[in-house]
Design a protein around this motif. Structure first.
Motif, PDB file in Angstrom:
ATOM      1  N   ALA A  27       2.480  11.357  -2.695  1.00  0.00           N
ATOM      2  CA  ALA A  27       2.391  13.129  -3.287  1.00  0.00           C
ATOM      3  C   ALA A  27       1.848  12.949  -4.043  1.00  0.00           C
ATOM      4  O   ALA A  27       1.495  13.384  -5.289  1.00  0.00           O
ATOM      5  N   GLN A  28       0.661  12.717  -3.686  1.00  0.00           N
ATOM      6  CA  GLN A  28      -0.704  12.830  -4.795  1.00  0.00           C
ATOM      7  C   GLN A  28      -1.048  13.827  -4.589  1.00  0.00           C
ATOM      8  O   GLN A  28      -1.525  14.875  -3.877  1.00  0.00           O
ATOM      9  N   ASN A  29      -1.826  14.546  -5.883  1.00  0.00           N
ATOM     10  CA  ASN A  29      -2.075  15.929  -6.645  1.00  0.00           C
ATOM     11  C   ASN A  29      -2.976  16.508  -5.092  1.00  0.00           C
ATOM     12  O   ASN A  29      -3.229  17.777  -5.183  1.00  0.00           O
ATOM     13  N   ASP A  90       2.974  -2.092  -4.669  1.00  0.00           N
ATOM     14  CA  ASP A  90       2.688  -1.484  -5.587  1.00  0.00           C
ATOM     15  C   ASP A  90       2.747   0.561  -5.691  1.00  0.00           C
ATOM     16  O   ASP A  90       2.959   0.406  -3.773  1.00  0.00           O
ATOM     17  N   LEU A  91       2.462   0.841  -5.999  1.00  0.00           N
ATOM     18  CA  LEU A  91       2.480   2.038  -6.409  1.00  0.00           C
ATOM     19  C   LEU A  91       1.252   3.056  -7.123  1.00  0.00           C
ATOM     20  O   LEU A  91       0.911   2.125  -7.932  1.00  0.00           O
ATOM     21  N   TRP A  92       1.400   4.323  -6.680  1.00  0.00           N
ATOM     22  CA  TRP A  92       0.335   5.218  -7.588  1.00  0.00           C
ATOM     23  C   TRP A  92       0.694   5.714  -8.164  1.00  0.00           C
ATOM     24  O   TRP A  92       1.810   6.879  -7.932  1.00  0.00           O
ATOM     25  N   ALA A  93       0.225   6.939  -8.776  1.00  0.00           N
ATOM     26  CA  ALA A  93       0.574   7.642  -9.947  1.00  0.00           C
ATOM     27  C   ALA A  93      -0.229   9.234  -9.107  1.00  0.00           C
ATOM     28  O   ALA A  93      -0.900   8.670  -8.659  1.00  0.00           O
ATOM     29  N   PRO A  94       0.576  10.096  -9.111  1.00  0.00           N
ATOM     30  CA  PRO A  94       0.380  11.446  -8.473  1.00  0.00           C
ATOM     31  C   PRO A  94      -1.052  11.701  -8.476  1.00  0.00           C
ATOM     32  O   PRO A  94      -1.914  12.280  -7.790  1.00  0.00           O
ATOM     33  N   LYS A  96      -3.543   9.565  -9.023  1.00  0.00           N
ATOM     34  CA  LYS A  96      -4.715   8.230  -8.993  1.00  0.00           C
ATOM     35  C   LYS A  96      -5.648   9.058  -7.961  1.00  0.00           C
ATOM     36  O   LYS A  96      -6.893   8.733  -8.339  1.00  0.00           O
ATOM     37  N   LEU A  97      -5.176   9.133  -6.732  1.00  0.00           N
ATOM     38  CA  LEU A  97      -6.872   9.690  -5.966  1.00  0.00           C
ATOM     39  C   LEU A  97      -7.987  10.722  -6.313  1.00  0.00           C
ATOM     40  O   LEU A  97      -8.676  10.428  -6.853  1.00  0.00           O
ATOM     41  N   LEU A 192     -12.971   3.216 -14.394  1.00  0.00           N
ATOM     42  CA  LEU A 192     -11.797   4.485 -14.559  1.00  0.00           C
ATOM     43  C   LEU A 192     -10.480   4.131 -16.075  1.00  0.00           C
ATOM     44  O   LEU A 192      -9.766   3.557 -15.095  1.00  0.00           O
ATOM     45  N   ASP A 193     -10.807   4.219 -16.916  1.00  0.00           N
ATOM     46  CA  ASP A 193     -10.149   3.668 -18.014  1.00  0.00           C
ATOM     47  C   ASP A 193      -8.634   3.789 -17.528  1.00  0.00           C
ATOM     48  O   ASP A 193      -8.571   4.355 -18.924  1.00  0.00           O
ATOM     49  N   GLU A 194      -8.139   4.039 -16.296  1.00  0.00           N
ATOM     50  CA  GLU A 194      -6.546   5.042 -17.005  1.00  0.00           C
ATOM     51  C   GLU A 194      -5.438   3.790 -15.649  1.00  0.00           C
ATOM     52  O   GLU A 194      -5.654   3.933 -15.210  1.00  0.00           O
ATOM     53  N   PRO A 195      -4.588   4.276 -16.511  1.00  0.00           N
ATOM     54  CA  PRO A 195      -3.421   3.020 -16.138  1.00  0.00           C
ATOM     55  C   PRO A 195      -2.577   3.642 -14.345  1.00  0.00           C
ATOM     56  O   PRO A 195      -1.851   4.422 -14.950  1.00  0.00           O
ATOM     57  N   LEU A 196      -3.534   4.302 -13.419  1.00  0.00           N
ATOM     58  CA  LEU A 196      -2.782   5.123 -12.659  1.00  0.00           C
ATOM     59  C   LEU A 196      -2.233   3.768 -11.101  1.00  0.00           C
ATOM     60  O   LEU A 196      -1.534   4.595 -10.764  1.00  0.00           O
ATOM     61  N   VAL A 197      -1.867   3.136 -11.985  1.00  0.00           N
ATOM     62  CA  VAL A 197      -1.590   2.077 -10.427  1.00  0.00           C
ATOM     63  C   VAL A 197      -0.270   1.259 -11.195  1.00  0.00           C
ATOM     64  O   VAL A 197      -0.788   0.824 -12.431  1.00  0.00           O
ATOM     65  N   THR A 198       0.788   0.950 -10.327  1.00  0.00           N
ATOM     66  CA  THR A 198       2.343   0.544 -10.748  1.00  0.00           C
ATOM     67  C   THR A 198       2.292  -0.540 -10.563  1.00  0.00           C
ATOM     68  O   THR A 198       1.936  -1.359  -8.986  1.00  0.00           O
ATOM     69  N   ARG A 199       1.745  -2.446 -10.917  1.00  0.00           N
ATOM     70  CA  ARG A 199       1.666  -3.573 -10.180  1.00  0.00           C
ATOM     71  C   ARG A 199       2.907  -4.505  -9.680  1.00  0.00           C
ATOM     72  O   ARG A 199       3.036  -4.669 -11.524  1.00  0.00           O
ATOM     73  N   ARG A 200       3.493  -4.071  -9.155  1.00  0.00           N
ATOM     74  CA  ARG A 200       4.653  -4.997  -9.415  1.00  0.00           C
ATOM     75  C   ARG A 200       4.652  -6.630  -8.314  1.00  0.00           C
ATOM     76  O   ARG A 200       4.684  -7.348  -7.456  1.00  0.00           O
TER      77      ARG A 200
END
Length: 299
Positions: A27-29, A90-94, A96-97, A192-200
Motif C-alpha cells: 500500500a506504499q505511495n 509490524d506495519l508501515w504507514a502508506p 513510510k518509504l 526522520l522524526d515522523e511516526p511512520l511505523v507501528t510496532r506491535r
C-alpha cells in the motif's frame, strides 16, 4: 520506475500478522521498491497463504535458522542500492518509504536512517520510556545500554550492510543491537522524526518472550566490539564498562540457579575486559559463541 529500495520481511509462523505486514508494504505511495519475503521454515501454512499474492513480490523459503539468517538471505537477493527491513509483526504507514527515500536523497552522506514509530502492546498504544526515544547523530555510546535503532524503522545503504557481513547468524536475539553498534562506530544515525511505523508487541512469539537470557547475546556483541580497531580509547572504555555490567548481572542470575561454572566464566570476562590483549579477546569471543549453544534457564 527506478528501483530504489529492497524491502525485506523475514517471518516464522506468523501467517496472519505477516499478511497484514505485506499489505502495508504493497500500500506504499511509491512503487520504487521490491519486496522480498523470506519464510524461515514456517510450519503454519505461511507458504500456501502467500500464493494469493501471485508474483507481486519475491518469496523464498529457507530452513529454520532464525531472523538473522532470513534477513541476510533477503539482502543476498536484493537488487536496490538501499534496503529497508520490516518485521512480520509490524506495519508501515502508506507514506513510510516515500518519506524516508526523500530523506536519504536529501542526505546523501547518511548511511543509515530511521523513522519514528508508534508502540502498540496487547492492542493498546503505549509510550516508550525516555531511554528508548529516538535521536539523531552520534549515538554509539548511548546505544551500548539501550538499542536505539528499530528494525522496522531502518533504511540503509546496501553496500554498507554487505561490507560488514550482515547480521551474525549465531545470534538468535540482539542481532540488530550487534549490527547497529558495528555501523555506529563509523556512522551517525539519521532520523526522520515522523511516526511512520507501528510496532506491535505483547504477543507470545516475540523474541523477548521466546529467547531466554537475551543479555548473553548482547555480551557477545560487546565482546566482539573489543576486537574492532576502529574503536577510540573513549569508546573502548565505554564498551568495557557496559560489558562488565552485563556480565556481572548475567553471572548473578546463573549463580542463583546453581550454574556456578558458567557464572565464574562471565565474572572472569568482567574482570579481564579492561586489560585484555587482542588474542585473549578473540578466545573469549569463541568461548561465548560456544556457550550460546547451551539452553540456559531463564535469568
Amino acid at each position: 520506475m527506478i528501483l530504489e529500495v529492497s524491502v525485506i520481511i523475514p517471518t516464522y509462523n506468523r501467517r496472519a500478522m505477516l499478511l497484514e505486514a505485506i499489505h502495508s508494504v504493497l500500500a506504499q505511495n511509491t512503487g520504487a521498491f521490491e519486496l522480498i519475503v523470506i519464510d524461515d521454515g514456517s510450519t503454519d501454512g505461511t507458504q500456501n497463504h502467500l500464493t494469493r499474492f501471485g508474483k507481486t513480490f519475491r518469496f523464498e523459503r529457507i530452513e529454520h535458522c532464525g531472523p538473522a539468517a532470513g534477513r541476510n538471505r533477503g539482502v543476498e537477493l536484493a537488487r536496490a542500492p538501499l534496503i529497508a527491513f520490516l518485521d512480520s509483526d509490524d506495519l508501515w504507514a502508506p507514506t513510510k518509504l516515500e518519506r524516508q527515500l526523500a530523506f536519504m536523497r536529501e542526505n546523501p552522506g547518511c548511511a543509515i536512517s530511521q523513522t519514528d514509530e508508534v508502540w502498540i502492546r496487547n492492542g493498546r498504544r503505549v509510550n516508550p520510556g525516555v531511554r528508548h526515544r529516538k535521536r539523531a547523530g552520534n549515538i554509539f555510546i548511548d546505544s551500548l545500554r539501550t538499542c536505539l535503532i528499530s528494525m522496522s524503522c531502518t533504511m540503509m545503504r546496501t553496500v554498507l550492510f554487505r561490507s560488514l557481513g550482515g547480521f551474525d547468524e549465531v545470534m538468535l536475539a540482539a542481532e540488530d543491537y550487534d549490527l547497529w553498534l558495528r555501523i555506529l562506530i563509523d556512522h551517525e544515525a539519521g532520523l526522520l522524526d515522523e511516526p511512520l511505523v507501528t510496532r506491535r508487541g505483547g504477543h507470545r512469539d516475540q523474541t523477548s518472550a521466546t529467547t531466554p537470557a537475551i543479555d548473553r547475546f548482547r555480551i557477545l556483541a560487546l565482546t566482539k566490539l573489543l576486537t574492532d580497531d576502529r574503536l577510540s580509547p573513549m569508546r573502548r572504555a565505554a564498551v568495557v564498562e557496559v560489558l562488565a555490567e552485563k556480565c556481572r548481572i548475567y553471572a548473578g542470575g546463573l549463580a542463583r540457579r546453581g550454574r556456578i561454572d558458567q557464572a565464574r566464566f562471565y565474572e572472569h570476562i568482567a574482570d579481564q575486559a579492561p586489560n585484555w590483549p587482542p588474542a585473549k579477546i578473540g578466545c573469549a569471543v569463541k568461548s561465548i559463541r560456544s556457550a550460546l549453544h547451551e539452553i540456559p534457564d531463564e535469568c
